[in-house]
Motif scaffolding. Structure first.
Motif, PDB file in Angstrom:
ATOM      1  N   LEU A  83       0.841  -1.187   0.000  1.00 32.07           N
ATOM      2  CA  LEU A  83       0.000   0.000   0.000  1.00 32.07           C
ATOM      3  C   LEU A  83       0.870   1.227   0.000  1.00 32.07           C
ATOM      4  O   LEU A  83       1.827   1.320   0.743  1.00 32.07           O
ATOM      5  CB  LEU A  83      -0.909  -0.008   1.233  1.00 32.07           C
ATOM      6  N   PRO A  84       0.573   2.227  -0.855  1.00 34.89           N
ATOM      7  CA  PRO A  84       1.460   3.364  -1.024  1.00 34.89           C
ATOM      8  C   PRO A  84       1.523   4.271   0.180  1.00 34.89           C
ATOM      9  O   PRO A  84       0.634   4.308   1.009  1.00 34.89           O
ATOM     10  CB  PRO A  84       0.861   4.099  -2.230  1.00 34.89           C
ATOM     11  N   THR A 123       6.249   2.339  -3.777  1.00 32.02           N
ATOM     12  CA  THR A 123       5.382   1.222  -3.413  1.00 32.02           C
ATOM     13  C   THR A 123       4.352   0.878  -4.484  1.00 32.02           C
ATOM     14  O   THR A 123       3.637  -0.113  -4.352  1.00 32.02           O
ATOM     15  CB  THR A 123       4.635   1.522  -2.096  1.00 32.02           C
ATOM     16  N   LEU A 124       4.249   1.678  -5.544  1.00 34.67           N
ATOM     17  CA  LEU A 124       3.286   1.401  -6.606  1.00 34.67           C
ATOM     18  C   LEU A 124       3.883   0.467  -7.658  1.00 34.67           C
ATOM     19  O   LEU A 124       5.079   0.523  -7.935  1.00 34.67           O
ATOM     20  CB  LEU A 124       2.842   2.700  -7.275  1.00 34.67           C
ATOM     21  N   ASP A 175      -1.305  -2.041 -10.030  1.00 38.72           N
ATOM     22  CA  ASP A 175      -2.130  -1.007  -9.415  1.00 38.72           C
ATOM     23  C   ASP A 175      -2.823  -0.157 -10.475  1.00 38.72           C
ATOM     24  O   ASP A 175      -3.942   0.310 -10.283  1.00 38.72           O
ATOM     25  CB  ASP A 175      -1.285  -0.111  -8.507  1.00 38.72           C
ATOM     26  N   THR A 198      -3.526   7.784   1.283  1.00 38.07           N
ATOM     27  CA  THR A 198      -3.512   6.331   1.293  1.00 38.07           C
ATOM     28  C   THR A 198      -3.562   5.716   2.677  1.00 38.07           C
ATOM     29  O   THR A 198      -3.426   4.511   2.823  1.00 38.07           O
ATOM     30  CB  THR A 198      -2.292   5.780   0.542  1.00 38.07           C
ATOM     31  N   ASN A 234      -6.010   3.206   2.102  1.00 35.80           N
ATOM     32  CA  ASN A 234      -5.719   1.849   1.641  1.00 35.80           C
ATOM     33  C   ASN A 234      -5.693   0.854   2.796  1.00 35.80           C
ATOM     34  O   ASN A 234      -6.256  -0.238   2.718  1.00 35.80           O
ATOM     35  CB  ASN A 234      -4.380   1.808   0.906  1.00 35.80           C
ATOM     36  N   SER A 241      -9.043   0.662  -3.879  1.00 30.12           N
ATOM     37  CA  SER A 241      -8.601   1.793  -3.070  1.00 30.12           C
ATOM     38  C   SER A 241      -7.277   2.347  -3.575  1.00 30.12           C
ATOM     39  O   SER A 241      -7.105   3.561  -3.723  1.00 30.12           O
ATOM     40  CB  SER A 241      -8.475   1.363  -1.603  1.00 30.12           C
ATOM     41  N   VAL A 242      -6.327   1.457  -3.856  1.00 28.78           N
ATOM     42  CA  VAL A 242      -5.021   1.897  -4.365  1.00 28.78           C
ATOM     43  C   VAL A 242      -5.179   2.590  -5.712  1.00 28.78           C
ATOM     44  O   VAL A 242      -4.559   3.629  -5.974  1.00 28.78           O
ATOM     45  CB  VAL A 242      -4.057   0.700  -4.477  1.00 28.78           C
ATOM     46  N   THR A 295      -6.739   6.099  -5.222  1.00 31.40           N
ATOM     47  CA  THR A 295      -5.773   7.029  -4.647  1.00 31.40           C
ATOM     48  C   THR A 295      -4.742   7.442  -5.685  1.00 31.40           C
ATOM     49  O   THR A 295      -4.372   8.618  -5.782  1.00 31.40           O
ATOM     50  CB  THR A 295      -5.064   6.385  -3.446  1.00 31.40           C
ATOM     51  N   SER A 296      -4.271   6.480  -6.478  1.00 30.68           N
ATOM     52  CA  SER A 296      -3.253   6.778  -7.488  1.00 30.68           C
ATOM     53  C   SER A 296      -3.779   7.749  -8.532  1.00 30.68           C
ATOM     54  O   SER A 296      -3.106   8.725  -8.895  1.00 30.68           O
ATOM     55  CB  SER A 296      -2.791   5.474  -8.161  1.00 30.68           C
ATOM     56  N   GLU A 325     -12.361   6.341   0.551  1.00 32.25           N
ATOM     57  CA  GLU A 325     -11.554   7.167  -0.351  1.00 32.25           C
ATOM     58  C   GLU A 325     -12.043   8.610  -0.373  1.00 32.25           C
ATOM     59  O   GLU A 325     -11.252   9.547  -0.421  1.00 32.25           O
ATOM     60  CB  GLU A 325     -11.597   6.590  -1.771  1.00 32.25           C
TER      61      GLU A 325
END
Length: 341
Positions: free
Chosen positions: A4-5, A71-72, A76, A129, A132, A145-146, A149-150, A277
């Motif tokens: 998770l970022p 972390t991505l 994702d 995040t 996340n 969720s990721v 957020t991205s 989110e």
């Protein structure tokens, strides 16, 4: 699933798959607001000690966003192509609901211009995040969720300044062009750099991942300390009012985000994810931008939001998990076994 970022709202946490990892995720959600609350308290009591930290806010945010990029991974972003509808619903809700909510709450509470602009700016920022980890704890759709957020983070250089100019600009001048350039420097470039480093140096990044949570925790704590030390006076005069605004903003964001997902008939896990989110913001970014482009007082809502949304997110996740546990013990014919939020 990828880790998770990390953003200014939470340290990076690998998608938990075991009891030990779940305990680690819970610890991150619980301990993080306590640490920044302690840092904020120290800044209020001895503000003069930290007055020279202001110039460090943006570099600290850049470091944290670089950690997010590390972390991505490609999966994702692949989800966006595979399941575009829930991602689009969540991102549109993010940038529609929260900015307008901020504006309405500021008007309803009669906030002073600087605080009103700060509340609105929190709403104009992308999702954080911490969502996340909270989505996982709430048994939501973590991959979604990721992805949300991205996407919201990558859209921030365009949408955050435009929305801030439109809504917060009613309370005080907003230099949208300069703000957009800063978001590119603080958010977009560090994230892209992190992605590149992960792509070409995966083994090195894998060894560094365990350190990133502590780096993020330390950095956002320092950001909150810097913001609070510059707003110590207004905390004593209007701190309770700001807290009420933050609680309303966050709570209504959860409710309306869930309602938007339900309106489009998304499954329960996706509804929970969308609620989280929408309700949880990259409030560290809001605090940094407010301090640079508005006033130190305008940064206070972002600092308080950074603490509160982690607490409320953990409580909301615990509620949903308990509800699921009760549903699981009900008989198959019971309405509780087939209907829950």
């Amino acid at each position: 699933m990828s880790p998770l970022p990390a953003t200014p709202d939470t340290p990076p946490v690998s998608a938990p798959e075991s009891a030990a990892e779940e305990r680690s995720a819970r610890l991150a959600v619980t301990l993080f607001p306590l640490l920044i609350l302690a840092g904020g308290a120290v800044a209020v009591l001895t503000p003069g000690t930290f007055t020279g930290m202001g110039p460090w806010i943006n570099p600290l945010l850049g470091i944290i966003m670089f950690g997010m990029g590390l972390t991505l991974t490609a999966p994702d972003f692949a989800l966006i192509a595979k399941r575009p509808v829930p991602v689009v619903i969540g991102v549109v809700a993010q940038f529609m609901i929260m900015p307008i909510l901020g504006w309405l709450i500021a008007a309803a509470l009669g906030l002073p211009p600087a605080l009103a602009a700060g509340v609105i700016l929190v709403g104009c920022c992308p999702g954080g995040t911490a969502s996340n980890v909270v989505a996982y704890l709430a048994k939501g759709d973590v991959a979604l969720s990721v992805a949300m957020t991205s996407v919201s983070t990558l859209l921030a250089p365009l949408l955050t300044p435009v929305l801030a100019l439109w809504l917060a600009g009613q309370y005080m001048p907003v230099d949208a062009g300069s703000m957009a350039f800063s978001i590119v420097q603080i958010v977009l470039l560090p994230v892209l750099l992190g992605l590149a480093v992960r792509r070409f140096l995966p083994s090195l990044v894998a060894r560094c991942l365990p350190v990133l949570p502590w780096l993020s925790v330390g950095a956002i704590t320092l950001v909150v300390v810097a913001v609070v030390s510059g707003s110590a006076g207004i905390i004593f005069s209007a701190g309770l009012l700001v807290l009420v605004a933050v609680i309303l903003h966050n709570g209504l964001g959860y409710a309306l985000g869930y309602g938007a997902a339900r309106l489009f008939r998304l499954p329960t896990a996706s509804r929970r994810t969308t609620a989280i989110e929408v309700g949880m913001q990259n409030s560290g970014l809001a605090a940094g931008l407010a301090r640079q482009y508005l006033t130190p007082e305008a940064a206070l809502p972002g600092a308080i939001f950074s603490i509160w949304h982690n607490v409320s997110g953990a409580v909301l996740a615990a509620y949903w998990r308990r509800r699921d546990a009760r549903s699981a013990t009900a008989t198959p014919a019971s309405p509780a076994s087939s209907q829950h939020i």
